[in-house]
Design a protein around this motif. Structure first.
Motif, PDB file in Angstrom:
ATOM      1  N   HIS B 247      -5.719  51.571 -33.316  1.00  0.00           N
ATOM      2  CA  HIS B 247      -5.366  52.933 -33.704  1.00  0.00           C
ATOM      3  C   HIS B 247      -4.672  53.616 -32.516  1.00  0.00           C
ATOM      4  N   GLU B 248      -5.244  53.437 -31.321  1.00  0.00           N
ATOM      5  CA  GLU B 248      -4.662  54.050 -30.116  1.00  0.00           C
ATOM      6  C   GLU B 248      -3.460  53.269 -29.602  1.00  0.00           C
ATOM      7  N   ALA B 249      -3.637  51.960 -29.429  1.00  0.00           N
ATOM      8  CA  ALA B 249      -2.635  51.152 -28.728  1.00  0.00           C
ATOM      9  C   ALA B 249      -1.398  50.905 -29.574  1.00  0.00           C
ATOM     10  N   GLU B 273       9.944  41.574 -33.493  1.00  0.00           N
ATOM     11  CA  GLU B 273       8.596  41.073 -33.270  1.00  0.00           C
ATOM     12  C   GLU B 273       7.980  41.871 -32.131  1.00  0.00           C
ATOM     13  N   ILE B 274       6.992  42.712 -32.472  1.00  0.00           N
ATOM     14  CA  ILE B 274       6.405  43.576 -31.441  1.00  0.00           C
ATOM     15  C   ILE B 274       4.968  43.200 -31.128  1.00  0.00           C
ATOM     16  N   ALA B 275       4.376  42.337 -31.983  1.00  0.00           N
ATOM     17  CA  ALA B 275       2.977  41.971 -31.778  1.00  0.00           C
ATOM     18  C   ALA B 275       2.822  40.470 -31.924  1.00  0.00           C
ATOM     19  N   SER B 276       1.648  40.004 -31.559  1.00  0.00           N
ATOM     20  CA  SER B 276       1.332  38.591 -31.759  1.00  0.00           C
ATOM     21  C   SER B 276       1.433  38.285 -33.255  1.00  0.00           C
ATOM     22  N   GLY B 312       3.238  40.195 -36.968  1.00  0.00           N
ATOM     23  CA  GLY B 312       3.880  40.506 -35.690  1.00  0.00           C
ATOM     24  C   GLY B 312       5.201  41.265 -35.797  1.00  0.00           C
ATOM     25  N   ILE B 313       5.801  41.295 -37.005  1.00  0.00           N
ATOM     26  CA  ILE B 313       7.115  41.945 -37.166  1.00  0.00           C
ATOM     27  C   ILE B 313       6.927  43.395 -37.622  1.00  0.00           C
ATOM     28  N   THR B 419      -1.004  44.715 -24.939  1.00  0.00           N
ATOM     29  CA  THR B 419      -2.257  44.285 -25.561  1.00  0.00           C
ATOM     30  C   THR B 419      -2.007  43.627 -26.922  1.00  0.00           C
ATOM     31  N   ILE B 420      -1.086  44.189 -27.726  1.00  0.00           N
ATOM     32  CA  ILE B 420      -0.904  43.596 -29.063  1.00  0.00           C
ATOM     33  C   ILE B 420      -0.204  42.245 -29.012  1.00  0.00           C
TER      34      ILE B 420
END
Lengths: 438, 464
Positions: B247-249, B273-276, B312-313, B419-420
């Protein structure tokens, strides 16, 4: 009806029913002008007010409030408060005997000025912020003023009112240098519009955030800490519940039963003073109509007093310091007004870490134990000078241990403001603090 | 809640004055709160709130006013003042003739409570809180128990110059228990809470005794816990309220409030792609009776399920009307506000990481030494730098893939986008929890959620 008619109506109905009642009304006014791209982006103009009642029936206390001032709504409010009081087992509740206090207008001409001039302050603030080439975006830059008119009357003789206002500048901007990005989120409040300085404030805001760009990770360890006044102000504000006598009575403060004990370094003196002329949160009376006065809480390290209202003062067998706090929507509580740590002889940098900003206090502090662990941003100090900025770390400890470990106190107070309370703090040097990082 | 002719007059007056869009938001709240300390009622309070907000757009400029004077005179005064501020009074717009033909939409009762707000006498509520109190006393070390019950009933009317007229009722109930454990001068706390968009049937879904028991158990665990270690470690984040970290990150960085002004590190990244790839992130305002649900948002748009990140996208941002105007993204029914004193901004509703495939034991098995954060407190983020933090309420060390001894007083800090990307694995035990989220448009109920999630490295603020 008007608020005054509302107060009279409720007290008259309460008297008819033989109920002790205290009525508080509040009328708030807000003006906020927000600039974006050097143009007025959003303007908010508003008034909000309401009426709240506290009743005591056979020693049992109940509350209710309404923003609607019809006789039907006020009758409902008095009935709800009476019903609520019947739930209480404790039958020692009372309303303080009180007397009339002369009305005080603390606003006068202090918020005077054309709307256009106030909008220009927001635009000027943003303009100067954007002059710094490291500023990439400005989320908002605003001028704001708040005014509130409070009146308390009771069947036990309380009768007082005051009008109070403040003006401020606030902004949030994103600054970047190379890959490093930092977001500033700052505000500056004053007792009058005339003393606000958008240009100087803008430079302070960009300086405060800009110096953190290019930060390096900090190695985990114990360091001497130089907590800047703004950061220390927010830590102190988060721990004011320790002095709240409501928490003392309910055994939720680590300062319970410790009056007369040394709880901090001899360099620490903490005071609450609603009569302070320069205070952002001054008031002639508290929410029960008790006149405000200066209260020394910690005198050179020794715990001298808590903040009390009529109920907690009686429960603890101490004097009522006049710190009852209430909004018409809430219950009578205890809260500081102008709460500050007295300035000292000054701090000289040697080795350690300057804590410039702390984040996450609402989640990282425990006022029952005094423990804290919060995110921080800062600057590494080496050989008596600021060496480089540091990031991605947390500081942890216990607030009371921190107060004992204070080895030097800065000579200048800075004030933070929020929720009609103000916190003044100097910079403090702490012998050693735990830093978690890389 | 307000006569159609009055609403119509206000909107017409605004449009005549040159506003390109005008909106009236009216609300009425009934609230009750009960606080019980060690079985005795400490505070009982009830309240009525009502007021209106008028919002005008002049292109992308916004003027907002609010008042609790809901008379014809009061509301037209407020509107005229706003028009005067813009200095365009008297400019005639043909659309401003008045007599708007409203398209009225009422809610379908998707989140209606089973137990109406006025049902059950007050002593019934007190008895339920006493059950919570009893439940929390799991051992003699539990010295204090405090429990709260909050009940809200909010009626909302949103009408605008495009002819929308939406009425919605939101009923929410929340139970909160705080336990204090004490032994040889040491003091520790435990908390547990549950909140839903329901009436007092909350107690059927979550028996107060059980909620109390969790708070008591946690206080006892913390009493036995050592201070958390300091440094950078792999962290398994617990399910349910553990979702507060994303929620925060992540969540706040996807609101147009920041995105529209490029004041979020995740602006202009749709399709990237911004996350794992283990992360699918959803914000769903439609879940029946969820804490952050409502049929319409506070701008009168129907809420919906918005997939923010799929494997991740980045698929979507959370978009309110103003954000849509600034960015061109379609509104997602995410315009929310605390009450009439705030203009709406884009906000989260019920936001969660979708269930993954890694069995729970295999999640832990990957960690030789690290931290398991079972229960969280709140957190905070700066969208412009992505720097976030969140407090840990109950945590354990992980040794050789096993949950080991409890530790207390940890705070996690980091940078959201980092972190993500460090999410190694997501378990399948998705669960949700209620929270209050503060931002530019005030404090609003939002739900967070996730299954257990393993992150390869987070800074843990403990004792060095």
């Amino acid at each position: 009806m008007t608020q005054e008619e509302g107060r009279r109506y409720v007290l008259a109905r309460a008297k008819e029913r033989g109920i002790a009642a205290e009525v508080l009304t509040e009328m708030g006014r807000e003006l906020t002008a927000r600039s974006h791209q050097r143009k007025l982006e959003q303007i908010t103009q508003a008034v909000r007010g309401g009426i709240g009642v506290r009743v005591v029936v056979d020693g049992r206390v109940g509350y209710a409030y309404s923003e609607e001032l019809s006789s039907a709504a006020l009758d409902w409010m008095l009935q709800e408060a009476t019903d609520n009081s019947s739930l209480q087992a404790e039958a020692s509740g009372f309303l303080p005997k009180s007397t009339a206090v002369t009305r005080k207008d603390m606003v006068g001409d202090s918020l005077r000025g054309s709307l256009e001039a106030k909008v220009q302050m927001a635009i000027g603030l943003e303009g100067t912020i954007r002059e710094d080439p490291r500023v990439k975006q400005v989320l908002f830059a605003s001028y704001a003023e708040r005014e509130w008119d409070v009146a308390v009357t009771s069947t036990e003789g309380a009768d007082g009112s005051y009008r109070r206002g403040i003006a401020g500048l606030m902004a949030s901007m994103v600054m970047a240098e190379g890959e490093s990005r930092k977001q500033g989120w700052d505000d500056e409040w004053a007792t009058s519009v005339a003393t606000l300085e958008p240009g100087r404030t803008a430079l302070e805001f960009t300086e405060r955030t800009g110096r953190l760009l290019g930060a390096k990770p900090l190695t985990t360890g114990r360091y001497r800490a130089y907590i800047e006044s703004k950061a220390f102000g927010s830590i102190l504000a988060a721990f004011t519940p320790l002095w709240n006598s409501k928490n003392v009575v309910e055994r939720k403060s680590p300062l319970a039963d410790r009056i007369g004990e040394t709880i901090a370094s001899s360099l620490v003196t903490i005071v609450d003073d609603p009569t302070l002329p320069e205070g952002l949160a001054g008031r002639p009376i508290d929410a029960e109509g008790t006149p405000g006065r200066r209260t020394v809480l910690v005198d050179r390290g020794v715990l001298r007093s808590y903040l009390t209202n009529s109920e907690t003062a009686r429960a603890l067998g101490v004097e009522n310091t006049g710190h009852a706090w209430r909004s018409y929507r809430g219950i009578v509580w205890v809260a500081p007004s102008n709460f500050f740590m007295a300035p000292g002889a000054g701090v000289t940098l040697s080795e350690g870490v300057i804590v410039a900003e702390v984040l996450g206090l609402h989640a990282g502090t425990n006022t029952v134990t005094g423990d804290f662990s919060v995110q921080a941003l800062g600057l590494k100090v080496e050989d008596g000078r600021v060496a480089y900025p540091v990031e991605n770390f947390a500081i942890a400890g216990n607030f009371l241990s921190l107060l004992k470990d204070i080895t030097a106190v800065g000579n200048e107070l800075k004030w933070e403001y929020g929720m009609r309370m103000a916190y003044g703090t100097p910079m403090v040097e702490v012998r050693e603090l735990s830093f978690a990082g890389a | 809640m307000l006569a159609e002719t009055l609403v119509s007059d206000v909107l017409a007056r605004a449009v005549r004055g040159g506003a390109s869009f005008a909106e009236v938001y009216v609300e009425r709240w009934k609230r009750r709160q009960l606080r019980v300390l060690n079985n005795d009622v400490k505070e009982a309070t009830s309240g009525l709130e009502n007021g209106a907000g008028v919002r005008l757009f002049y292109g992308t400029e916004v003027a907002y006013a609010y008042t609790n004077d809901l008379t014809h005179e009061g509301l037209l005064d407020v509107t005229d003042n706003l028009v005067r501020v813009k200095g365009q009074a008297g400019k005639v717009d043909p659309k401003g003739r008045g007599g708007l033909d409203f398209r009225k939409t009422a809610s379908r009762g998707l989140h209606d409570p089973k137990v109406p707000f006025e049902e059950h006498p007050k002593p019934y509520r007190l008895e339920r809180l006493r059950e919570a109190d009893a439940g929390a006393r799991v051992a003699p070390e539990i010295r204090q128990v405090e429990s709260y019950l909050q009940e809200w009933e909010q009626d909302v009317l949103v009408a605008n110059s495009e002819g929308a007229w939406v009425e919605d009722r939101r009923v929410r109930t929340r139970l909160y228990v705080n336990a204090i454990a004490q032994e040889n001068g040491a003091v520790q706390t435990g908390t547990a809470w549950e909140g839903l968009s329901v009436g007092l049937e909350l107690f059927d879904r979550f028996p107060p005794r059980e909620v109390g028991k969790r708070a008591g158990g946690q206080a006892l665990t913390n009493l036995r816990a050592r201070p958390a270690p300091a440094g950078t470690f792999p962290v398994v984040i617990g399910n349910a309220f553990g979702g507060v970290i994303f929620h925060e990150a992540l969540g706040h960085l996807l609101e147009t409030t920041s995105v529209a002004k490029k004041a979020s590190v995740l602006s202009d990244m749709l399709g990237e792609e911004i996350a794992s790839p283990a992360v699918t992130y959803i914000d769903d305002g439609t879940t029946a009776h969820a804490w952050g649900s409502s049929e319409f948002d506070d701008e009168g748009a129907p809420t919906r399920r918005t997939v923010l990140i799929e494997r991740g996208i980045l698929k979507s941002y959370m978009v309110d009307r103003w954000g849509s105007l600034l960015t061109g993204y379609k509104v997602t029914g995410s315009g929310r506000r605390q009450d009439y004193t705030f203009a709406p901004t884009s906000r989260m509703r019920n936001t969660f990481i979708a269930a993954g495939e890694t069995p729970l034991d295999q999640l832990f098995a990957q960690v030789e030494f690290g931290l398991y954060t079972k229960e969280m407190r709140g957190g905070q983020v700066k969208p412009g730098s992505g720097e976030y933090n969140f407090g840990v309420q109950e945590a354990y060390l992980i040794r050789n893939g096993q949950i080991a001894e409890p530790v207390r007083g940890a705070m996690l800090v980091g940078k959201g986008p980092e972190t993500i990307r460090r999410v190694v694995a997501v378990s399948s035990d998705l669960s949700t929890a209620s929270g209050m989220c503060g931002s530019l448009s005030g404090s609003i109920p939002t739900e967070v959620g996730q299954p257990h999630v393993l992150v390869s490295a987070i800074v843990v603020g403990g004792e060095a």
